[in-house]
Write a protein that holds these residues in place. Structure first.
Motif, PDB file in Angstrom:
ATOM      1  N   TRP A   1      15.792  27.503 -26.001  1.00 14.45           N
ATOM      2  CA  TRP A   1      14.926  26.992 -24.930  1.00 14.45           C
ATOM      3  C   TRP A   1      13.487  27.300 -25.305  1.00 14.45           C
ATOM      4  CZ3 TRP A   1      16.781  23.927 -21.295  1.00 14.45           C
ATOM      5  CH2 TRP A   1      18.123  24.034 -20.900  1.00 14.45           C
ATOM      6  N   SER A   2      12.585  26.398 -25.027  1.00 14.19           N
ATOM      7  CA  SER A   2      11.178  26.641 -25.310  1.00 14.19           C
ATOM      8  C   SER A   2      10.433  26.937 -24.006  1.00 14.19           C
ATOM      9  CB  SER A   2      10.544  25.415 -25.974  1.00 14.19           C
ATOM     10  OG  SER A   2       9.161  25.615 -26.113  1.00 14.19           O
TER      11      SER A   2
ATOM     12  N   GLU B   1      12.954  21.085 -22.999  1.00 18.15           N
ATOM     13  CA  GLU B   1      12.053  21.490 -24.083  1.00 18.15           C
ATOM     14  C   GLU B   1      12.757  22.573 -24.904  1.00 18.15           C
ATOM     15  OE1 GLU B   1       9.063  20.142 -24.503  1.00 18.15           O
ATOM     16  OE2 GLU B   1       8.349  19.440 -22.549  1.00 18.15           O
ATOM     17  N   LEU B   2      12.889  22.326 -26.191  1.00 20.05           N
ATOM     18  CA  LEU B   2      13.619  23.234 -27.065  1.00 20.05           C
ATOM     19  C   LEU B   2      12.788  23.563 -28.293  1.00 20.05           C
ATOM     20  CD1 LEU B   2      16.951  21.202 -26.933  1.00 20.05           C
ATOM     21  CD2 LEU B   2      16.568  23.381 -25.776  1.00 20.05           C
ATOM     22  N   THR B   3      13.207  24.571 -29.032  1.00 17.43           N
ATOM     23  CA  THR B   3      12.590  24.823 -30.330  1.00 17.43           C
ATOM     24  C   THR B   3      13.688  24.919 -31.373  1.00 17.43           C
ATOM     25  OG1 THR B   3      12.645  27.246 -30.128  1.00 17.43           O
ATOM     26  CG2 THR B   3      10.685  26.126 -29.324  1.00 17.43           C
ATOM     27  N   TRP B   4      13.361  24.467 -32.556  1.00 15.15           N
ATOM     28  CA  TRP B   4      14.290  24.541 -33.692  1.00 15.15           C
ATOM     29  C   TRP B   4      13.451  24.716 -34.949  1.00 15.15           C
ATOM     30  CZ3 TRP B   4      14.954  20.532 -37.566  1.00 15.15           C
ATOM     31  CH2 TRP B   4      15.966  20.823 -38.496  1.00 15.15           C
TER      32      TRP B   4
ATOM     33  N   PRO C   1       8.842  22.499 -31.951  1.00 13.04           N
ATOM     34  CA  PRO C   1       9.331  21.993 -30.660  1.00 13.04           C
ATOM     35  C   PRO C   1      10.085  20.664 -30.773  1.00 13.04           C
ATOM     36  CG  PRO C   1       6.995  21.544 -30.891  1.00 13.04           C
ATOM     37  CD  PRO C   1       7.395  22.326 -32.113  1.00 13.04           C
ATOM     38  N   ILE C   2      11.043  20.524 -29.880  1.00 10.97           N
ATOM     39  CA  ILE C   2      11.845  19.301 -29.763  1.00 10.97           C
ATOM     40  C   ILE C   2      12.044  19.027 -28.284  1.00 10.97           C
ATOM     41  CG2 ILE C   2      14.221  18.453 -30.009  1.00 10.97           C
ATOM     42  CD1 ILE C   2      14.275  19.880 -32.716  1.00 10.97           C
ATOM     43  N   ARG C   3      11.984  17.763 -27.897  1.00 13.75           N
ATOM     44  CA  ARG C   3      12.158  17.461 -26.473  1.00 13.75           C
ATOM     45  C   ARG C   3      13.175  16.340 -26.281  1.00 13.75           C
ATOM     46  NH1 ARG C   3       6.903  16.985 -23.443  1.00 13.75           N
ATOM     47  NH2 ARG C   3       6.551  15.140 -24.673  1.00 13.75           N
TER      48      ARG C   3
END
Lengths: 120, 154
Positions: free
Chosen positions: B32-33, B137-140, B144-146
């Motif tokens: 999770w971001s 909203e995520l992080t990888w 960031p990735i949405r």
């Protein structure tokens, strides 16, 4: 044994080939096609022993491809590898003559479970 | 009749996590971001992949990330050190296709999935005929990735 992989995504075709290898199902000849229409041509040209096909493709979908194969009397073993694994689509696939449906994302274990009985 | 969309953010997270775990785990898990895509990675351009769902509920699922992140995803999926733009487009289309297909599976039966569309464009905002329903909203790989789910007014 020859396996035809039909998917409009080259990336996914490569992942399917890699997953076959990771599942210990390597050593087979692999032929690729980018949609159902190309798949029909590839079946006629290469006489595969198994078809692994996506469902949702431009030109000709996977279920249209399967229907056309069976209408032509072609009984090659056929399985779907698709992101849409709802019960209604599994039922449509089975009614159309597919042996199995592998849902994306998949694992080498899910490939083995469905393909081991077919590739004996 | 239009069906009300009944998803939880966690549903979208789980679907996306399954895709990442299967094909993109090399660079670690999704997290999770705490910040938005714009806050984490200000950029003039994003790669935006989308796929439409048609049925009792009609809408779109979008996947957005910076171009460099999209290239990392394509390289990881193909196990290659370098990829071309066509590979990035293909990879992002396949990712949103899997996310959209699995979200479709959570909706009432009878829905159909469109073909993915991938563009490079400035930040995507809701238009007059669309409503943003969900945003994850995520992080990888530290980027960031949405994921967003939009419904189409009709």
């Amino acid at each position: 044994m020859r396996i035809l992989i039909v998917d409009d995504s080259r990336v996914m075709r490569q992942i399917v080939i890699r997953t076959l290898r990771q599942a210990g199902l390597d050593g087979h000849d692999v032929v690729e096609a980018a949609n159902g229409r190309e798949g029909l041509y590839a079946v006629a040209q290469h006489a595969p022993d198994l078809v692994l096909s996506d469902w949702n493709m431009p030109e000709m979908t996977g279920i249209e491809f399967l229907t056309a194969l069976r209408a032509n009397g072609q009984q090659v073993p056929f399985g779907f590898v698709t992101s849409e694994g709802t019960p209604e689509m599994v039922s449509r696939a089975e009614q159309g003559g597919a042996l199995f449906v592998i849902t994306k994302p998949f694992t080498p274990e899910s490939f083995r479970a469905q393909l081991d009985p077919v590739l004996v | 009749m239009t069906t009300t969309l009944d998803l939880q953010l966690e549903d979208i997270r789980v679907v996306t996590d399954d895709v990442w775990t299967s094909f993109l785990a090399t660079y670690g898990p999704l997290e999770w971001s705490p910040v938005t895509l714009e806050e984490a990675s200000p950029t003039d351009e994003l790669v935006q992949a989308s796929v439409a769902i048609h049925g009792d509920w009609t809408g779109t699922v979008t996947l957005e990330m910076a171009p460099a992140t999209a290239e990392t995803a394509a390289r990881t999926m193909l196990h290659l050190d370098a990829v071309e733009e066509v590979d990035v487009t293909d990879a992002l289309g396949e990712l949103v296709n899997m996310i959209g297909g699995n979200i479709k599976s959570l909706l009432p039966s009878g829905s159909t999935l469109g073909l993915p569309i991938v563009i490079r464009a400035p930040l995507c905002t809701a238009g007059a005929s669309t409503i943003e329903h969900y945003r994850v909203e995520l992080t990888w790989a530290g980027t960031p990735i949405r994921i967003r789910v939009w419904s189409t007014a009709r």
